[in-house]
Design a protein around this motif. Structure first.
Motif, short mmCIF file in Angstrom:
data_model
loop_
_atom_site.label_atom_id
_atom_site.label_comp_id
_atom_site.label_asym_id
_atom_site.label_seq_id
_atom_site.Cartn_x
_atom_site.Cartn_y
_atom_site.Cartn_z
N GLY A 153 -4.67 -41.17 7.50
CA GLY A 153 -5.76 -41.88 8.16
C GLY A 153 -5.82 -43.32 7.72
O GLY A 153 -4.93 -43.82 7.04
N SER A 162 -10.92 -45.28 5.25
CA SER A 162 -11.64 -44.14 5.85
C SER A 162 -12.39 -44.48 7.12
O SER A 162 -13.30 -43.76 7.51
CB SER A 162 -12.60 -43.52 4.83
N GLN A 165 -13.00 -44.54 11.04
CA GLN A 165 -12.58 -43.63 12.10
C GLN A 165 -12.45 -44.39 13.40
O GLN A 165 -13.39 -45.05 13.83
CB GLN A 165 -13.60 -42.51 12.26
N ARG A 166 -11.27 -44.28 14.03
CA ARG A 166 -11.08 -44.90 15.34
C ARG A 166 -11.99 -44.21 16.33
O ARG A 166 -12.21 -43.01 16.26
CB ARG A 166 -9.63 -44.77 15.79
N SER A 195 -13.16 -48.98 14.27
CA SER A 195 -14.21 -48.31 13.49
C SER A 195 -15.45 -48.13 14.35
O SER A 195 -15.63 -48.79 15.38
CB SER A 195 -14.56 -49.13 12.25
N LYS A 196 -16.33 -47.24 13.88
CA LYS A 196 -17.60 -47.03 14.56
C LYS A 196 -18.45 -48.29 14.49
O LYS A 196 -19.18 -48.63 15.43
CB LYS A 196 -18.35 -45.87 13.92
#
Length: 123
Positions: free
Chosen positions: A15, A19, A21-22, A32-33
């Protein structure tokens, strides 16, 4: 359990190193979010008429006192920021980067951009 099943159960998909997240929003993929959330906020500001010329992944070439800064292989160095737009009230171009944890490389490039008069706002 076979050897292949054991290896498959022990390996995790690689990943993002920080850390993040797509995420995909309205068919657009974000790293990222946080970046996706900020894009939504900027789209609202654009619809309200407070900003114009909203862009994603804006490339800013890095230039020094004696000309373009070159990498070891001869390419011009640059910094890519997440968003760029023009504030209607002030007429100024704003560059934003949604950062969680800035890297050393990012800090150096941001400093060079600041030296050439380009401020990058971290959100």
């Amino acid at each position: 359990m076979t050897a292949a099943e054991l290896v498959a159960s022990q390996t995790k998909p690689k990943g993002n190193k920080f850390s993040a997240q797509r995420v995909e929003v309205d068919g657009i993929s974000f790293d990222s979010k946080k970046e996706a959330r900020r894009w939504g906020e900027l789209k609202l500001l654009e619809r309200a008429g407070e900003i114009i010329e909203l862009r994603r992944q804006v490339v800013i070439p890095l230039v020094g006192r004696d000309g373009p800064l070159l990498a070891r292989k001869g390419r011009q160095m640059r910094i890519t920021v997440d968003f760029g737009y023009v504030e209607v009230a002030s007429g100024l171009t704003v560059y934003e980067d949604a950062k969680g944890l800035p890297t050393r490389d990012y800090e150096v490039r941001r400093s060079v951009a600041a030296a050439q008069g380009v401020e990058i706002v971290e959100v």
